[in-house]
Design a protein around this motif. Structure first.
Motif, PDB file in Angstrom:
ATOM      1  N   HIS A 189       0.839  -1.195   0.000  1.00  0.00           N
ATOM      2  CA  HIS A 189       0.000   0.000   0.000  1.00  0.00           C
ATOM      3  C   HIS A 189       0.876   1.248   0.000  1.00  0.00           C
ATOM      4  N   PRO A 190       0.574   2.202  -0.901  1.00  0.00           N
ATOM      5  CA  PRO A 190       1.453   3.370  -1.023  1.00  0.00           C
ATOM      6  C   PRO A 190       1.550   4.222   0.242  1.00  0.00           C
ATOM      7  N   ALA A 191       0.573   4.119   1.127  1.00  0.00           N
ATOM      8  CA  ALA A 191       0.623   4.949   2.326  1.00  0.00           C
ATOM      9  C   ALA A 191       1.477   4.314   3.421  1.00  0.00           C
ATOM     10  N   GLY A 192       2.211   3.225   3.089  1.00  0.00           N
ATOM     11  CA  GLY A 192       3.075   2.597   4.096  1.00  0.00           C
ATOM     12  C   GLY A 192       2.248   2.060   5.250  1.00  0.00           C
ATOM     13  N   ARG A 193       1.254   1.236   4.929  1.00  0.00           N
ATOM     14  CA  ARG A 193       0.315   0.746   5.946  1.00  0.00           C
ATOM     15  C   ARG A 193       0.995  -0.194   6.930  1.00  0.00           C
ATOM     16  N   ASP A 194       0.383  -0.311   8.101  1.00  0.00           N
ATOM     17  CA  ASP A 194       0.911  -1.185   9.143  1.00  0.00           C
ATOM     18  C   ASP A 194       0.635  -2.641   8.753  1.00  0.00           C
ATOM     19  N   PRO A 195       1.705  -3.459   8.564  1.00  0.00           N
ATOM     20  CA  PRO A 195       1.457  -4.859   8.156  1.00  0.00           C
ATOM     21  C   PRO A 195       0.723  -5.666   9.231  1.00  0.00           C
ATOM     22  N   GLY A 196       0.666  -5.132  10.452  1.00  0.00           N
ATOM     23  CA  GLY A 196      -0.054  -5.839  11.535  1.00  0.00           C
ATOM     24  C   GLY A 196      -1.538  -5.518  11.579  1.00  0.00           C
ATOM     25  N   THR A 197      -2.050  -4.734  10.632  1.00  0.00           N
ATOM     26  CA  THR A 197      -3.490  -4.401  10.588  1.00  0.00           C
ATOM     27  C   THR A 197      -4.307  -5.696  10.640  1.00  0.00           C
ATOM     28  N   PRO A 198      -5.313  -5.774  11.540  1.00  0.00           N
ATOM     29  CA  PRO A 198      -6.081  -7.031  11.646  1.00  0.00           C
ATOM     30  C   PRO A 198      -6.781  -7.393  10.335  1.00  0.00           C
ATOM     31  N   ILE A 199      -6.749  -8.683  10.007  1.00  0.00           N
ATOM     32  CA  ILE A 199      -7.474  -9.186   8.834  1.00  0.00           C
ATOM     33  C   ILE A 199      -8.572 -10.113   9.345  1.00  0.00           C
ATOM     34  N   THR A 200      -9.807  -9.768   9.062  1.00  0.00           N
ATOM     35  CA  THR A 200     -10.971 -10.472   9.608  1.00  0.00           C
ATOM     36  C   THR A 200     -11.708 -11.191   8.485  1.00  0.00           C
ATOM     37  N   THR A 201     -11.981 -12.473   8.673  1.00  0.00           N
ATOM     38  CA  THR A 201     -12.708 -13.242   7.655  1.00  0.00           C
ATOM     39  C   THR A 201     -14.172 -13.392   8.071  1.00  0.00           C
ATOM     40  N   VAL A 202     -15.062 -13.013   7.172  1.00  0.00           N
ATOM     41  CA  VAL A 202     -16.501 -13.008   7.465  1.00  0.00           C
ATOM     42  C   VAL A 202     -17.203 -13.884   6.435  1.00  0.00           C
ATOM     43  N   LYS A 203     -18.151 -14.717   6.877  1.00  0.00           N
ATOM     44  CA  LYS A 203     -18.864 -15.591   5.936  1.00  0.00           C
ATOM     45  C   LYS A 203     -20.220 -14.984   5.562  1.00  0.00           C
ATOM     46  N   GLN A 204     -20.626 -15.197   4.335  1.00  0.00           N
ATOM     47  CA  GLN A 204     -21.934 -14.707   3.890  1.00  0.00           C
ATOM     48  C   GLN A 204     -23.034 -15.247   4.801  1.00  0.00           C
ATOM     49  N   GLY A 205     -23.888 -14.351   5.269  1.00  0.00           N
ATOM     50  CA  GLY A 205     -24.989 -14.761   6.136  1.00  0.00           C
ATOM     51  C   GLY A 205     -24.631 -14.735   7.616  1.00  0.00           C
ATOM     52  N   HIS A 206     -23.325 -14.546   7.929  1.00  0.00           N
ATOM     53  CA  HIS A 206     -22.900 -14.492   9.338  1.00  0.00           C
ATOM     54  C   HIS A 206     -22.106 -13.207   9.583  1.00  0.00           C
ATOM     55  N   GLU A 207     -22.536 -12.098   8.983  1.00  0.00           N
ATOM     56  CA  GLU A 207     -21.764 -10.861   9.074  1.00  0.00           C
ATOM     57  C   GLU A 207     -21.996 -10.165  10.418  1.00  0.00           C
ATOM     58  N   PRO A 208     -20.908  -9.792  11.130  1.00  0.00           N
ATOM     59  CA  PRO A 208     -21.079  -9.053  12.393  1.00  0.00           C
ATOM     60  C   PRO A 208     -21.342  -7.571  12.108  1.00  0.00           C
ATOM     61  N   PRO A 209     -21.883  -6.835  13.101  1.00  0.00           N
ATOM     62  CA  PRO A 209     -22.186  -5.410  12.851  1.00  0.00           C
ATOM     63  C   PRO A 209     -20.945  -4.570  12.550  1.00  0.00           C
ATOM     64  N   THR A 210     -19.761  -5.048  12.972  1.00  0.00           N
ATOM     65  CA  THR A 210     -18.541  -4.299  12.646  1.00  0.00           C
ATOM     66  C   THR A 210     -18.311  -4.282  11.141  1.00  0.00           C
ATOM     67  N   PHE A 211     -18.899  -5.251  10.426  1.00  0.00           N
ATOM     68  CA  PHE A 211     -18.800  -5.305   8.964  1.00  0.00           C
ATOM     69  C   PHE A 211     -20.013  -4.616   8.331  1.00  0.00           C
ATOM     70  N   THR A 212     -21.206  -5.002   8.782  1.00  0.00           N
ATOM     71  CA  THR A 212     -22.424  -4.496   8.126  1.00  0.00           C
ATOM     72  C   THR A 212     -22.585  -2.990   8.311  1.00  0.00           C
ATOM     73  N   GLY A 213     -22.004  -2.439   9.389  1.00  0.00           N
ATOM     74  CA  GLY A 213     -22.144  -1.003   9.654  1.00  0.00           C
ATOM     75  C   GLY A 213     -21.526  -0.122   8.586  1.00  0.00           C
ATOM     76  N   TRP A 214     -20.622  -0.679   7.769  1.00  0.00           N
ATOM     77  CA  TRP A 214     -20.003   0.121   6.693  1.00  0.00           C
ATOM     78  C   TRP A 214     -20.918   0.209   5.472  1.00  0.00           C
TER      79      TRP A 214
END
Length: 853
Positions: free
Chosen positions: A683-708
């Motif tokens: 990423h050109p902005a020199g992003r933090d490689p430790g940024t959390p990566i969250t896997t979400v399954k269709q039909g089981h989306e948490p509000p932290t995902f759906t809120g966007w």
């Protein structure tokens, strides 16, 4: 350009899309039913005002492949004037046919149609409901569809794409044997869009599967009557264009100035860029490795500099020998696009308000007013849940396992919250939402764990995930980057040891003095992190705990609050039962400095009251449907853009989500995770490689995902129509042949000549209907349509019109109420009662497909 001023005076900044074409150097409005149709010989200006409260405004000018230099110049001048008329706040985009930006394509959800010719080429631009059309459209794409007019001949076909033979009253979709389900579905939607908007709903659609032509003999007969007998083999499929690189690692910022009387462009910096490089009195060009060029206009830049920004960018492209279709964006200070901000390491909006309390990571100079987390607010505002990354109030059930000998070993609840840098852990959090159990599976990876343990952790996570039928949301947690919710579930008991292991029976080496930094103001946001046992690790803004064999010191920095001290005491009690000696900064006893190996300088600046800026989220589609793995950005995204056949990547800056569609294949799922890691790295902005990566399954989306997503519909996945269902609803195909038998099909008119007609041009040219009615057979013109019944029931054809063409007094929102019961069932495939029981979005979906929305 006084005429220009007259046109501009009538332009309103209203939500939605407005389109003009350049005809005889004038801006002429394009009627709504022709939106999405573009003549290759013309230039267009598109104004889009978002529906959001900010009403952000974008201006695009579109250049057709065969448009003249004069028209292109006129369009550029109009764009600059329109921008000025609207106060200079819109972002301007230069779009070249075939290389449009994802944002531009997002306005035309059903696809773009490129038409031959243009306003000045003798081709007639007409309005809807004309049926003496004969053209062949070559359809490409799965996310953003484009359809280009090609020669009406078998030689235009290939095995991999989809072709629409449009005969006015009938549209025949021919699917190449190598095309996939998603492409077929998009083509059906485009065919329906042509039927509903251009033909007022009065056209029938038939589908031929290219690999099984014998299954559709009537339709094939019709195609052959137009195209002649096919001789020889069809061409092989053409590989899809590569998507634009969504990021390139080399970003350069140039300063543009005319202070010396002549234009100077000087390189200022390369990535990662910081916002302080931009000065309000100047203009800048940001070059994204040649894939796009962005111009930033400072508020105090000279009028000349500001008004010539667009032409400067085009000149810059020429000087750099970049392709002429390179994307250009022009924006003013304060009105930057999301993409532009994403290229900077940090971005702060003017007058930015403080959000809810954020936790701090070691070494960051940031102090934010901590606000108690109110879970009720979270349910009332899904976006807040997403921004705060909290799915609930952290009162659910926790289970913790450690990886031991590559297997899962349950951790004793008495030590929950203690994590060692030499271990890997799985934390399963269970909570209820809408009376349904939801799961989050955190994979915590210690900095000093072996590679085998990290691999075993991922493997065991898959096993646990399978045990719960794929329902858990998976979150990778890198040591020291624990997300907000992870802190909350341990209720202030989270302690991270730098090294060692929590395994029973293993004696960790004695480090002597140990120093812990405690951050947080209440049990929802507190953690203690072990830092090197040296004086330089101290920070005036925090509470520290120093544990030696003899003493336990609780050190209070001058910048910490009473709440922070209270949390410090609570953590100290967890770490040691010994009496604590409270030490105020500046009044330390000698033993304290001796334990730290002597006095040394440390961070004594009071924290600045700044917060990480909210970056706009971005959505990418990860797919290998074209035969190789590609990541393509989806602009202006909605829930509809989540494709069940693919993996989608949502980048919210502080977190990356991978959404796995139910029909995504194994390869895409594996590859998308590697791509997410690679995306962060490059990423050109020199992003933090430790940024959390969250896997979400269709039909089981948490509000932290759906809120966007705006207006997320939890029931949607049970109702979307598949390609097969869509195809079966297209009606009786034999009917098409009956309708077309009256017409002389062998007259070739497509691809040239004055008799060709199709919408897409200016709205002020007289309707072609008046000139053509004598040549259209009676089968095509239903005289009763022009005389709407003043009351009672109406035919569906009379209702499939733009709102201003409907009979007076008829509510365009409730057109279905004017249908007879028989027609209602025929159109929607269900009774009125059953229709009323469907959720609102489903009703609207059916109405859209029937052309009544």
């Amino acid at each position: 350009m006084t005429e220009a001023q007259d046109v501009l005076k009538n332009i309103q900044r209203k939500p939605g899309l407005q389109i003009w074409t350049i005809s005889k150097m004038k801006m002429v409005p394009v009627p709504e039913q022709a939106h999405g149709n573009f003549f290759e010989g013309d230039c267009y200006i598109i104004l889009n005002v978002s529906n959001s409260t900010s009403q952000s405004t974008d201006i695009h000018y579109w250049i057709g492949n065969t448009s003249s230099q004069d028209e292109q110049g006129a369009a550029a001048i109009y764009v600059t004037q329109l921008d000025k008329y609207l106060g200079g706040s819109p972002v301007q985009y230069r779009e070249v046919q075939g290389c449009e930006s994802a944002k531009f394509k997002s306005y035309f959800k059903n696809g773009l149609i490129y038409k031959k010719g243009g306003a000045g080429s003798g081709f007639t631009h007409v309005e809807t409901n004309t049926f003496n059309i004969q053209r062949l459209l070559h359809v490409k794409g799965t996310k953003h569809v484009t359809a280009r007019e090609v020669e009406v001949s078998w030689s235009s076909f290939n095995l991999g794409d989809i072709f629409l033979l449009d005969l006015g009253k009938a549209i025949i979709q021919w699917n190449g044997p190598q095309s996939n389900r998603q492409e077929k579905l998009k083509a059906v939607l485009l065919a329906q869009d042509i039927r509903d908007r251009e033909r007022g709903g009065r056209a029938q659609i038939g589908v031929i599967e290219g690999g099984q032509e014998e299954a559709s003999p009537e339709l094939m007969k019709l195609m052959i009557s137009v195209l002649g007998q096919r001789t020889g083999h069809l061409k092989e499929s053409i590989p899809d264009d590569k998507p634009d690189q969504n990021q390139t690692s080399i970003i350069k910022l140039y300063h543009v100035s005319d202070a010396s009387g002549q234009l100077l462009v000087q390189e200022v910096a390369t990535s990662p860029l910081t916002q302080d490089l931009l000065s309000s009195s100047d203009c800048y060009i940001l070059d994204q490795g040649g894939s796009s060029v962005m111009v930033w206009k400072g508020k105090a830049a000279s009028d000349e500099e500001r008004s010539s920004a667009l032409s400067r960018a085009v000149g810059f492209i020429k000087a750099k020998n970049y392709p002429s279709n390179t994307k250009v964006e022009v924006m003013s200070e304060g009105g930057e696009s999301a993409m532009f901000k994403h290229l900077f390491k940090s971005w702060k909006e003017k007058g930015q308000t403080q959000g809810l309390g954020r936790t701090h990571s070691v070494g960051k100079i940031a102090k934010v007013d901590q606000v108690k987390f109110d879970v009720m607010e979270l349910h009332a505002q899904p976006k807040l849940a997403a921004q705060e990354r909290m799915v609930d109030d952290a009162s659910g059930h926790i289970q913790v396992w450690r990886i031991e000998n590559l297997e899962l070993k349950e951790v004793n609840p008495s030590t929950f919250g203690q994590f060692y840098g030499g271990d890997c852990y799985l934390v399963l959090y269970t909570y209820n939402r809408a009376n349904k159990q939801q799961y989050i599976l955190y994979m915590w990876q210690g900095r000093h764990a072996t590679q085998d343990e990290v691999t075993a952790c991922a493997y065991q996570a898959v096993n646990l995930d399978n045990k719960y039928n794929g329902a858990p949301t998976q979150v990778r947690v890198v040591m020291g980057k624990e997300p907000r919710h992870f802190l909350a579930i341990f209720k202030g008991r989270l302690i991270i040891f730098e090294g060692g292991t929590g395994r029973p029976g293993v004696v960790n080496p004695d480090p002597g003095a140990r120093l812990f930094q405690v951050r947080g103001t209440h049990e929802m946001n507190t953690k203690a992190t072990e830092v090197p046992g040296r004086a330089s690790s101290l920070n005036t803004n925090d509470v520290f705990l120093l544990k030696t064999h003899q003493n336990v010191f609780l050190w209070y920095g001058k910048g910490c609050s009473g709440d922070e001290r209270e949390m410090g005491k609570a953590v100290a009690d967890l770490l040691s039962e010994q009496d604590k000696q409270i030490v105020m900064e500046g009044q330390e006893p000698a033993a304290f400095w001796v334990a730290l190996g002597g006095k040394a300088p440390y961070a004594t600046d009071k924290r600045l009251e700044k917060e990480v800026a909210p970056h706009e989220p971005r959505l990418f589609e990860c797919s290998n449907q074209t035969g190789r793995f590609l990541m393509t950005e989806v602009a202006d995204f909605t829930q509809d853009d989540l494709d069940e056949d693919d993996v989608m990547l949502l980048d919210t800056w502080e977190e990356i989500f991978l959404w796995i569609g139910n029909s995504a294949n194994q390869y895409e799922t594996q590859e998308s995770y590697n791509s997410a890691v690679e995306y962060l790295k490059t990423h050109p902005a020199g992003r933090d490689p430790g940024t959390p990566i969250t896997t979400v399954k269709q039909g089981h989306e948490p509000p932290t995902f759906t809120g966007w997503f705006n207006a997320w519909d939890a029931h949607k996945w049970s109702g979307g129509l598949s390609y097969e269902e869509m195809k079966s609803k297209l009606g009786d195909i034999s009917q098409i042949t009956v309708n077309l038998n009256n017409t002389s099909l062998n007259k070739k008119t497509g691809g040239g000549g004055g008799s060709y007609s199709a919408p897409g041009g200016p709205g002020n040219i007289k309707s072609h209907n008046q000139r053509m009615s004598s040549s259209i057979s009676n089968a095509y013109v239903d005289q009763s349509l022009s005389r709407a019944k003043p009351s009672g029931m109406l035919h569906s054809e009379q209702l499939v019109k733009t709102p201003n063409q409907l009979p007076q007094g008829l509510d365009p929102e409730k057109r279905e109420e004017y249908l007879t019961d028989a027609e209602f069932e025929n159109l929607f495939g269900c009774t009125r009662n059953n229709f009323q029981r469907l959720p609102k979005w489903r009703q609207n979906d059916l109405k859209k497909k029937a052309g009544l929305f």
